[in-house]
Scaffold this motif. Structure first.
Motif, PDB file in Angstrom:
ATOM      1  N   MET A   1      -9.850 -61.461 -11.996  1.00  0.00           N
ATOM      2  CA  MET A   1      -8.596 -62.112 -12.348  1.00  0.00           C
ATOM      3  C   MET A   1      -7.645 -62.133 -11.161  1.00  0.00           C
ATOM      4  N   THR A   2      -8.052 -61.647 -10.028  1.00  0.00           N
ATOM      5  CA  THR A   2      -7.179 -61.564  -8.866  1.00  0.00           C
ATOM      6  C   THR A   2      -6.730 -62.942  -8.391  1.00  0.00           C
ATOM      7  N   ASP A   3      -7.626 -63.947  -8.401  1.00  0.00           N
ATOM      8  CA  ASP A   3      -7.221 -65.292  -8.006  1.00  0.00           C
ATOM      9  C   ASP A   3      -6.145 -65.826  -8.930  1.00  0.00           C
ATOM     10  N   HIS A   4      -6.336 -65.607 -10.236  1.00  0.00           N
ATOM     11  CA  HIS A   4      -5.346 -66.039 -11.220  1.00  0.00           C
ATOM     12  C   HIS A   4      -4.033 -65.297 -11.007  1.00  0.00           C
ATOM     13  N   THR A   5      -4.114 -64.012 -10.680  1.00  0.00           N
ATOM     14  CA  THR A   5      -2.919 -63.204 -10.448  1.00  0.00           C
ATOM     15  C   THR A   5      -2.127 -63.757  -9.273  1.00  0.00           C
ATOM     16  N   ALA A   6      -2.836 -64.105  -8.204  1.00  0.00           N
ATOM     17  CA  ALA A   6      -2.161 -64.644  -7.029  1.00  0.00           C
ATOM     18  C   ALA A   6      -1.461 -65.953  -7.367  1.00  0.00           C
ATOM     19  N   GLN A   7      -2.028 -66.731  -8.285  1.00  0.00           N
ATOM     20  CA  GLN A   7      -1.406 -67.988  -8.686  1.00  0.00           C
ATOM     21  C   GLN A   7      -0.259 -67.751  -9.665  1.00  0.00           C
ATOM     22  N   LEU A   8      -0.370 -66.711 -10.477  1.00  0.00           N
ATOM     23  CA  LEU A   8       0.627 -66.419 -11.493  1.00  0.00           C
ATOM     24  C   LEU A   8       1.906 -65.864 -10.883  1.00  0.00           C
ATOM     25  N   PHE A   9       1.762 -64.972  -9.915  1.00  0.00           N
ATOM     26  CA  PHE A   9       2.905 -64.307  -9.313  1.00  0.00           C
ATOM     27  C   PHE A   9       2.965 -64.566  -7.815  1.00  0.00           C
ATOM     28  N   ALA A  10       4.164 -64.632  -7.309  1.00  0.00           N
ATOM     29  CA  ALA A  10       4.388 -64.742  -5.866  1.00  0.00           C
ATOM     30  C   ALA A  10       5.634 -63.942  -5.545  1.00  0.00           C
ATOM     31  N   ILE A  11       5.556 -63.151  -4.496  1.00  0.00           N
ATOM     32  CA  ILE A  11       6.723 -62.366  -4.111  1.00  0.00           C
ATOM     33  C   ILE A  11       7.206 -62.806  -2.742  1.00  0.00           C
ATOM     34  N   ALA A  12       8.500 -62.690  -2.558  1.00  0.00           N
ATOM     35  CA  ALA A  12       9.121 -62.976  -1.267  1.00  0.00           C
ATOM     36  C   ALA A  12       9.437 -61.629  -0.629  1.00  0.00           C
ATOM     37  N   THR A  13       8.598 -61.222   0.307  1.00  0.00           N
ATOM     38  CA  THR A  13       8.758 -59.895   0.896  1.00  0.00           C
ATOM     39  C   THR A  13      10.050 -59.753   1.696  1.00  0.00           C
ATOM     40  N   GLY A  14      10.568 -60.835   2.244  1.00  0.00           N
ATOM     41  CA  GLY A  14      11.795 -60.769   3.023  1.00  0.00           C
ATOM     42  C   GLY A  14      13.052 -60.861   2.186  1.00  0.00           C
ATOM     43  N   SER A  15      12.894 -60.995   0.884  1.00  0.00           N
ATOM     44  CA  SER A  15      14.034 -61.164  -0.013  1.00  0.00           C
ATOM     45  C   SER A  15      14.797 -59.854  -0.184  1.00  0.00           C
ATOM     46  N   SER A  16      16.095 -59.983  -0.414  1.00  0.00           N
ATOM     47  CA  SER A  16      16.897 -58.796  -0.697  1.00  0.00           C
ATOM     48  C   SER A  16      16.695 -58.342  -2.143  1.00  0.00           C
ATOM     49  N   GLU A  17      16.097 -59.202  -2.958  1.00  0.00           N
ATOM     50  CA  GLU A  17      15.834 -58.862  -4.356  1.00  0.00           C
ATOM     51  C   GLU A  17      14.599 -57.966  -4.434  1.00  0.00           C
ATOM     52  N   PRO A  18      14.688 -56.843  -5.141  1.00  0.00           N
ATOM     53  CA  PRO A  18      13.536 -55.948  -5.235  1.00  0.00           C
ATOM     54  C   PRO A  18      12.315 -56.650  -5.830  1.00  0.00           C
ATOM     55  N   ILE A  19      11.143 -56.215  -5.416  1.00  0.00           N
ATOM     56  CA  ILE A  19       9.900 -56.842  -5.861  1.00  0.00           C
ATOM     57  C   ILE A  19       9.751 -56.761  -7.383  1.00  0.00           C
ATOM     58  N   TYR A  20      10.094 -55.614  -7.981  1.00  0.00           N
ATOM     59  CA  TYR A  20       9.953 -55.503  -9.432  1.00  0.00           C
ATOM     60  C   TYR A  20      10.819 -56.536 -10.141  1.00  0.00           C
ATOM     61  N   ARG A  21      12.017 -56.804  -9.591  1.00  0.00           N
ATOM     62  CA  ARG A  21      12.925 -57.779 -10.198  1.00  0.00           C
ATOM     63  C   ARG A  21      12.344 -59.192 -10.055  1.00  0.00           C
ATOM     64  N   GLN A  22      11.725 -59.479  -8.921  1.00  0.00           N
ATOM     65  CA  GLN A  22      11.074 -60.783  -8.736  1.00  0.00           C
ATOM     66  C   GLN A  22       9.986 -60.981  -9.788  1.00  0.00           C
ATOM     67  N   LEU A  23       9.196 -59.938 -10.041  1.00  0.00           N
ATOM     68  CA  LEU A  23       8.130 -60.042 -11.040  1.00  0.00           C
ATOM     69  C   LEU A  23       8.700 -60.235 -12.439  1.00  0.00           C
ATOM     70  N   VAL A  24       9.740 -59.484 -12.774  1.00  0.00           N
ATOM     71  CA  VAL A  24      10.385 -59.610 -14.087  1.00  0.00           C
ATOM     72  C   VAL A  24      10.878 -61.040 -14.285  1.00  0.00           C
ATOM     73  N   ASP A  25      11.584 -61.564 -13.286  1.00  0.00           N
ATOM     74  CA  ASP A  25      12.130 -62.919 -13.399  1.00  0.00           C
ATOM     75  C   ASP A  25      11.024 -63.957 -13.527  1.00  0.00           C
ATOM     76  N   GLN A  26       9.932 -63.767 -12.806  1.00  0.00           N
ATOM     77  CA  GLN A  26       8.824 -64.729 -12.874  1.00  0.00           C
ATOM     78  C   GLN A  26       8.180 -64.728 -14.253  1.00  0.00           C
ATOM     79  N   VAL A  27       7.979 -63.562 -14.836  1.00  0.00           N
ATOM     80  CA  VAL A  27       7.392 -63.508 -16.180  1.00  0.00           C
ATOM     81  C   VAL A  27       8.339 -64.156 -17.183  1.00  0.00           C
ATOM     82  N   ARG A  28       9.630 -63.859 -17.081  1.00  0.00           N
ATOM     83  CA  ARG A  28      10.605 -64.488 -17.989  1.00  0.00           C
ATOM     84  C   ARG A  28      10.526 -66.016 -17.909  1.00  0.00           C
ATOM     85  N   ARG A  29      10.454 -66.530 -16.659  1.00  0.00           N
ATOM     86  CA  ARG A  29      10.389 -67.986 -16.481  1.00  0.00           C
ATOM     87  C   ARG A  29       9.089 -68.561 -17.053  1.00  0.00           C
TER      88      ARG A  29
END
Length: 132
Positions: A1-29
């Motif tokens: 499921m790793t390919d699907h995971t990479a398509q499902l989620f994307a993180i911006a490593t340079g963002s000031s927003e914490p990674i966990y918050r990026q994941l939360v927002d993506q799932v909500r969307r």
């Protein structure tokens, strides 16, 4: 499921927003937009952590917050899934509120790059058309 995971989620490593918050927002969307429906399984913490090269505790924190909000439900032995009664953000105003933080980050980056607002809007319009 790793390919699907990479398509499902994307993180911006340079963002000031914490990674966990990026994941939360993506799932909500994804839930609000209907890409994830009630009962849909999410990749395991380990799969997401490996696919995104992040600490498993970061993913676990995101999943835990989403479970507390009622967006996700833990299924014994099966992992996390979209809750049967996940809070819906179906009206336009609620969906826009989920998009706003992303657009605020993009606007901040555009200002930092000293880009003309009309040029940025034109680029955004082009991107929207490409995604249609």
């Amino acid at each position: 499921m790793t390919d699907h995971t990479a398509q499902l989620f994307a993180i911006a490593t340079g963002s000031s927003e914490p990674i966990y918050r990026q994941l939360v927002d993506q799932v909500r969307r994804l839930v609000a937009g209907g890409q994830l429906a009630a009962g849909d399984s999410l990749p395991s913490v380990r799969e997401v952590a490996q696919a995104l090269a992040v600490n498993p505790m970061t993913v676990s924190k995101a999943y835990g917050l989403l479970e507390m909000e009622g967006v996700l439900a833990r299924r014994r032995g099966l992992g996390m899934a979209v809750a049967e009664r996940a809070p819906a953000a179906r009206n336009g105003e609620q969906r826009l509120s989920l998009l706003r933080p992303t657009l605020e980050r993009a606007a901040r980056e555009a200002r930092e790059l000293e880009l003309d607002p009309a040029t940025v809007l034109s680029l955004f319009t082009d991107i929207l058309k490409e995604q249609a």
